[in-house]
Design a protein around this motif. Sequence first.
Motif: not given
Length: 281
Positions: A6, A8-10, A16-18, A80, A99, A103, A106
């Motif tokens: 998993v 996670r990033y902003k 906050d997204i997974e 969520r 988003d 990602g 990221h």
Amino acid sequence: MAKQEVIRYKTRDGLDIEGLLVHPLDRKGNERVPLVTIVHGGPEAHFSNGWINGYSQPVHVLAAQGFASFLPNYRSSTGRGVAFSKLGFGKPGMGEFDDIVDGVDHLIATGLVDKVKVGITGGSYGGYASAWGATYYSERFAAAVTFVGISDQASLVTTGDIPWEQYLVHMGKWPWEDPEMFRQQSPITHAQKSRTPTLILHGEADPRVPPMQSYMLYRYLKLAGKAPVRLVLYPGEGHGNQRAASRYDYSLRLMQWMKHYLTGPGGEPPAYQVDYALPKK
């Protein structure tokens, strides 16, 4: 099996997204690797951190051939709470697909991904995201494979089999109430931007996202004439392939397209005919 985790990033607006990351099975030192971004449909769905390999998301096949896979649970995903699932209401695409790109950025920033070797694929709403990646975000994706995807939001409302879901769950408006919103959120509107080689796959009997959506995307990209495009239809298949032969053909074409444009010679598309023979040991 390849490592799966998993991440996670902003996002650019602070959300906050997974998502899930499946690493290549073998990576030489710290070399950057090609990435296939796999987008779920819905958008009311999500990827769970479990067994996720399938005909349309062959993450372990990709891993064995040196690719990483990124499966984002972008805003509007389930899992969520209701508020999170409604973040894209009335503005499809937009923040949701931003988003996905955030990602990818990221993963580039971590040193894992080669930014010029990023592909995108998905079915239904994931096909919409893939068409968006091939047009609006074309500069970010070197290959796209879209499956039973949306290309024109206005005509989808009047030809698909869920017009009230489109209105009540996704759009909040009818096309005649805000034609500009429907136009801007349609990949065909941005087809002139496309420099991304795009493979379009669709079931000929799809009632949810009728195949005319893929015909339109194909024609717009073909007329734009800036990148290779191919359309493949599956007779008798609906909103997702059910027959084993159709699924096998899909998987082979997906892998062929990504390998050709992310790690292969690029240029003109690979041969239309695919080799169905199993590799020799």
